[in-house]
Enzyme design. Structure first.
Site, PDB file in Angstrom:
ATOM      1  N   GLY B  21       0.823  -1.209   0.000  1.00 18.79           N
ATOM      2  CA  GLY B  21       0.000   0.000   0.000  1.00 18.79           C
ATOM      3  C   GLY B  21       0.851   1.251   0.000  1.00 18.79           C
ATOM      4  N   GLY B  22       0.557   2.148   0.917  1.00 18.56           N
ATOM      5  CA  GLY B  22       1.274   3.420   0.962  1.00 18.56           C
ATOM      6  C   GLY B  22       2.761   3.255   1.169  1.00 18.56           C
ATOM      7  N   ASP B  43      -0.040  -9.015  -0.304  1.00 15.43           N
ATOM      8  CA  ASP B  43      -1.070  -8.016   0.007  1.00 15.43           C
ATOM      9  C   ASP B  43      -2.423  -8.557  -0.429  1.00 15.43           C
ATOM     10  OD1 ASP B  43      -2.876  -5.711  -0.032  1.00 15.43           O
ATOM     11  OD2 ASP B  43      -1.093  -4.504   0.251  1.00 15.43           O
ATOM     12  N   LEU B  52      -4.737   6.364  -4.707  1.00 11.48           N
ATOM     13  CA  LEU B  52      -3.891   6.884  -5.764  1.00 11.48           C
ATOM     14  C   LEU B  52      -3.134   8.164  -5.424  1.00 11.48           C
ATOM     15  CD1 LEU B  52      -6.298   6.219  -8.779  1.00 11.48           C
ATOM     16  CD2 LEU B  52      -4.468   4.759  -7.923  1.00 11.48           C
ATOM     17  N   CYS B 153      10.757  -7.683  20.717  1.00  9.07           N
ATOM     18  CA  CYS B 153       9.932  -8.103  19.595  1.00  9.07           C
ATOM     19  C   CYS B 153       8.849  -7.034  19.463  1.00  9.07           C
ATOM     20  CB  CYS B 153       9.316  -9.489  19.834  1.00  9.07           C
ATOM     21  SG  CYS B 153       7.826  -9.478  20.863  1.00  9.07           S
ATOM     22  N   CYS B 168     -24.089   1.986  27.324  1.00  6.67           N
ATOM     23  CA  CYS B 168     -25.030   3.033  27.744  1.00  6.67           C
ATOM     24  C   CYS B 168     -24.672   4.401  27.186  1.00  6.67           C
ATOM     25  CB  CYS B 168     -25.150   3.071  29.264  1.00  6.67           C
ATOM     26  SG  CYS B 168     -23.580   3.009  30.099  1.00  6.67           S
TER      27      CYS B 168
END
Lengths: 323, 645
Positions: B21-22, B43, B52, B153, B168
């Site tokens: 992705g990015g 991916d 894009l 890690c 609530c």
């Protein structure tokens, strides 16, 4: 790009970045015009960033033919000789960049930028120079400074795994957001000439060593009549002599310009380490976007990056910073 | 420039990228330019328009196609002779097991969700392959290196799970706009357009605490002959008018709170004529994608904040359009931020509710960001981070561990630094993931079912996908599709039993072993029986400790984007996110990394200023004249993290 509102297309495409800098900034970007002279790896990264950001106009200048070396750090050009032979770098990059965002006007300009009249610069909001000698950088900077409307200047230098960005926004006023409201800030940037003329001993303590190393090699290229980046490790002895001269003249200890750093930069010559191009090009992109949109604290006035320590450092090398 | 030995290491390297992705696009490009020749990339996503602006390897014409595959093709254009192997798949799939991971010299993550990151972390530990992690949001970003045995890690420092809200607050006492969004999305939208069989707290009456099964339930059912517009007005009056009146009847609730104002259609549109929208485009082309209440009503700008009347019109028009144009979707819709009509409906509903409760209204643009957990993102930050990832990757290939760094990309410089490298820390000895520390679970073994344990602890807290649960040598539960019928049936029975009633009863003092074979993670949990749990503070009804738990501002019950009946894991966001500053806590090293890894709380944190409040450990300059000060962390914090020697 007429009309005040962003089109639906723009809103959809730029959604994620509008959430970062807002609609107004996006609109301003779409009206901006940027000139990029010298298309090395870092400049190409920058161009990519600006096109994606939706800048209105991008003009490229780099007459050089495509060579193996050029292709090394250029992701815009397919390595097909049949395709690129006979065409200049700016033409090829232009073609490729247009593809990234059809809403941006990408064009090229032929000629020697240092020979153009001042008026040529009037249409630009910002000029970015790379692969450029000190002499020409200064000349272009001076021309930009003499224009009635501010033309920002950015000079980038990448030698191997070390990079430098110089920024001149002249007199820059912007609104700074603070926790308790907004305040108008005014910054006064020195020209390149002014900045590098500041005596080294007057600079704040612990200025990045890359600054000094760049100045030494810059001076070397000037005095030896070399093209930008035309150095090699065999130049080391001469460089060390020059270093001594300069440091003595500036009353600065030579340890501020380590041999190991000079070696790395010399050996690289004009070659750029691609990760450094990406990092520098990204920082530069952010800076230009900030300046055009008027949003965000602009960097003043030098930025250095060296993979050896991994720091991305801002240095204020201006009269206001000296003691 | 990469040195000779670096180039050698790069050429020989086999690298796995998770995410295209990015960060992925920038990373793949930089890896290719840097000389890497054997890259694998996983991916599961396909390309969307909103990608894009930064995922530059993709074009408009690629929308809908696999990111991994298109990224590969794009990079091969300028580096035709390298090998890039794309996998259009989920990294959590069983094919990506430890053996798979073992073939790589380094794994580079460009992910956008906590769940996958934890999974990859475990596989890297099991396969003993170094992991370079990263994340970006807006102008902020970071790169971290994780090498088993040498550094922390990824899970050594707790990563906060996404914010959730008590039921609530959502159903009765909202005080922030986000509460209204959650109501509109997870309750109202779900009730009207989602699965009818799902539990839904929309009509919960706080006073009697029982879920309403009285005739008002039928309000939401639309009779076949019921006029859509009339139905819409009826719904409006019910949820914004009647339900509020009912809530107001309970005086207790409003003792210390501002009372909400019921809103009825007749209040907003006193003159019925105004109500007739006379949809401007009623008879125009109505492909599903073009169905929009905004277009219909001529409200063009998503940045505008609509008035109560405009919101009400949108609400009614959107509802009408769903019924008239998207009938077949009704009953199986879940909220999708890319569904324009759904976003319009939720925005309007949230705004009307907000108006009732005196909460400021928001634009569609803002509401969409909140409802869709959209993470704001720009290309430049991703480019910077990608450069830094490759720099670390090269160090890893050369086992240059003295020089491994965690690098933070700041929005505002800290001590002149925009890019701040910090030395990695040693592993956390009480990390249950990499240090095999046993955990403690306090739980009511007589009332809690095995199912609760599996969902809340094993899946959610421990992040295991395909767990195995053992009590001593007895297998009491196993997840998986390939189980034999009778075995699976047995487990199904077990799930519904209380812990103490299992064939091998689980009581105070029992030690359960939970394993995920794919992640090669095994964990021992000491069980301690406890009768009571605080509904507000411990809504899960159980408490896991020994595992350094994230601090949480509010009691967890309902999370934005998830059903009210289960606390689920982190929702996927568009891009790597950032968690907001926790007010009142001094920010430490650990919080830096948490901050940037995780999904945003809803609002963009563009003003987040990490730099100023940090006491980083500055990295030593490796120069001859070492006069740079190395700042030691004066407040090492409860976990006493140690710097790598």
């Amino acid at each position: 790009m007429d009309g005040e509102e962003l089109t639906e297309e723009e809103t959809a495409l730029y959604d994620r970045q509008i959430r970062v800098w807002g609609v107004d900034a996006q609109k301003r970007l779409s009206k901006a015009h940027i000139l990029v002279s010298g298309l090395n790896g870092t400049a190409v990264e920058f161009c990519k960033n600006m096109v994606l950001a939706g800048v209105g106009n991008l003009t490229l200048m780099d007459d050089r033919p495509v060579t193996e070396d050029v292709l090394q750090s250029n992701f815009l050009i397919p390595p097909d000789e049949a395709y690129y032979s006979g065409r200049s770098l700016d033409e090829l990059c232009c073609e490729s960049l247009k593809d990234f965002n059809p809403m941006v006007r990408v064009s090229i300009e032929k000629g020697d930028l240092s020979q153009f009249d001042g008026e040529f610069f009037d249409k630009f909001d910002a000029v970015v120079v790379s692969c450029c000698s000190l002499k020409i950088k200064k000349a272009i900077n001076e021309k930009c400074r003499r224009r009635p409307r501010r033309v920002a200047l950015y000079a980038i230098e990448c030698r191997g795994s070390c990079g430098e960005i110089f920024i001149d926004l002249q007199n820059y006023t912007y609104i700074q957001k603070k926790s308790d409201g907004t305040a108008e800030c005014q910054l006064k940037y020195p020209s390149l000439e002014e900045a590098i003329s500041i005596p080294w001993r007057d600079l704040p303590r612990k200025v990045s060593k890359v600054y000094f190393a760049m100045r030494v090699i810059e001076r070397f290229e000037l005095s030896e009549g070399r093209k930008p980046g035309e150095t090699s490790i065999s130049d080391l002895p001469l460089i060390l002599r020059l270093r001594k001269e300069l440091c003595d003249a500036q009353s600065l200890s030579e340890s501020h310009v380590p041999v190991s750093l000079l070696e790395r930069m010399l050996a690289a010559g004009g070659k750029e380490h691609p990760p450094v191009c990406a990092t520098l090009g990204g920082v530069l992109g952010q800076e230009v976007i900030k300046a055009i949109s008027g949003k965000g604290d602009p960097l003043k006035n030098f930025f250095f990056f060296d993979t050896a320590d991994g720091k991305g450092i801002i240095e204020d090398i201006s009269n206001s910073s000296t003691s | 420039m990469a040195s000779g030995s670096q180039l050698e290491a790069i050429k020989r390297a086999k690298v796995l990228m998770v995410g295209a992705g990015g960060i992925g696009c920038e990373l793949l490009k930089t890896l290719a330019l840097s000389g890497f020749q054997d890259i694998h990339i996983i991916d599961m996503d396909t390309i969307e328009v909103s990608n894009l602006n930064r995922q530059f390897l993709f074009r408009q014409s690629h929308v809908g196609q696999s990111k991994a595959k298109v990224a590969r093709d794009a990079v091969l254009k300028f580096r035709p002779h390298i090998s890039i192997t794309p996998y259009h798949a989920n990294v959590k799939d069983p094919e990506f097991n430890v053996e798979f991971f073992k073939q790589f010299n380094v794994v580079l993550n460009g992910l956008d969700n906590l769940d996958a990151r934890r999974h990859v972390n475990r596989l890297c530990l099991a396969a003993e392959v170094p992991l370079v992690e990263s994340g970006t949001t807006g102008f902020l970003g970071q790169v971290t290196v994780h090498v088993k045995g040498k550094t922390e890690c990824y899970e050594c420092q707790p990563k906060p799970t996404p914010k959730t809200y008590p039921v609530c607050t959502i159903t009765s006492t909202p005080s922030k706009f986000v509460h209204c969004i959650v109501w509109a999305k997870d309750l109202l939208f779900a009730k009207l357009f989602g699965d009818k069989n799902q539990e839904n707290d929309l009509d919960v009456r706080p006073s009697d605490g029982t879920n309403s099964t009285n005739p008002t339930e039928n309000v939401f059912e639309r009779r076949a002959d019921e006029d859509p517009e009339q139905y819409g007005r009826k719904i409006y009056d019910h949820v914004f008018g009647y339900n509020i009146e009912v809530a107001l009847a309970n005086e207790e609730t409003w003792k210390n709170r501002n009372k909400p104002r019921p809103v009825y259609v007749r209040d907003v549109f006193p003159d019925k004529l105004i109500l007739q929208n006379g949809s401007l485009e009623k008879n125009c082309v109505t492909e599903e994608s073009a169905v929009s209440a905004m277009s219909s009503l001529g409200l063009k700008n998503p940045q505008d904040i609509w008035s109560l009347a405009e919101n009400s019109r949108i609400f009614l028009e959107a509802l009408r359009l769903f019924i008239e144009k998207r009938q077949k979707d009704i009953g199986n819709l879940t909220f999708d931020k890319d569904d324009q009509l759904a976003v319009e409906f939720v925005t309007a509903a949230a705004n009307i509710r907000a108006s009732s409760f005196g909460i400021p209204l928001h634009s569609l643009f803002e509401a969409k960001g909140i409802a869709g957990n959209i993470v704001h993102a720009v290309a430049t930050t991703n480019a910077i981070i990608a450069g830094l990832i490759v720099i670390e990757a090269i160090k890893v290939l050369q086992s240059d561990f003295q020089n491994y760094r965690m690098t933070y990309c700041l929005e505002h410089p800290s001590r002149k630094m925009l890019l701040m490298p910090v030395q990695p820390f040693e592993a956390n000895k009480s990390c249950y993931v990499c240090s095999e520390t046993p955990l403690l679970l306090e739980i009511n073994t007589r009332t809690s079912k095995l199912r609760d344990f599996v969902e809340k602890i094993v899946n959610n807290k421990l992040g295991m996908n395909l767990p195995l649960i053992m009590h001593g040598s007895t297998l009491i539960f196993e997840a998986g599709d390939d189980l034999e019928e009778d075995v699976a049936a047995n487990y199904a029975l077990n799930l519904d039993k209380a812990l103490a009633e299992l064939p091998a009863p689980v009581t105070s003092g029992t030690v359960l072993t939970v394993e995920d074979l794919q992640q090669e993670l095994s964990c021992n949990i000491n069980i301690k029986h406890r009768e009571e749990f605080d509904e507000e503070k411990e809504p899960d009804g159980m408490l896991l400790s020994g595992w350094v738990a994230p601090t949480e501002k509010d009691a967890r019950l309902v999370s934005n984007g998830e059903s009210t009946s289960a606390a689920q894991l982190a929702e996927k966001s568009d891009e790597d996110g950032i968690a907001p500053a926790r007010s009142g806590t001094k920010r430490k090293q650990s919080e830096m990394s948490e901050m940037i890894d995780n999904i945003d709380d809803m609002k963009p944190c563009s003003s987040l200023d990490i730099g100023d409040q940090l006491n980083p450990q500055e990295v030593e300059d490796n120069d001859d004249d070492d006069d740079d000060i190395v700042m030691l962390d004066e407040n090492p914090g409860p976990s006493k993290r140690k710097k790598l020697q």
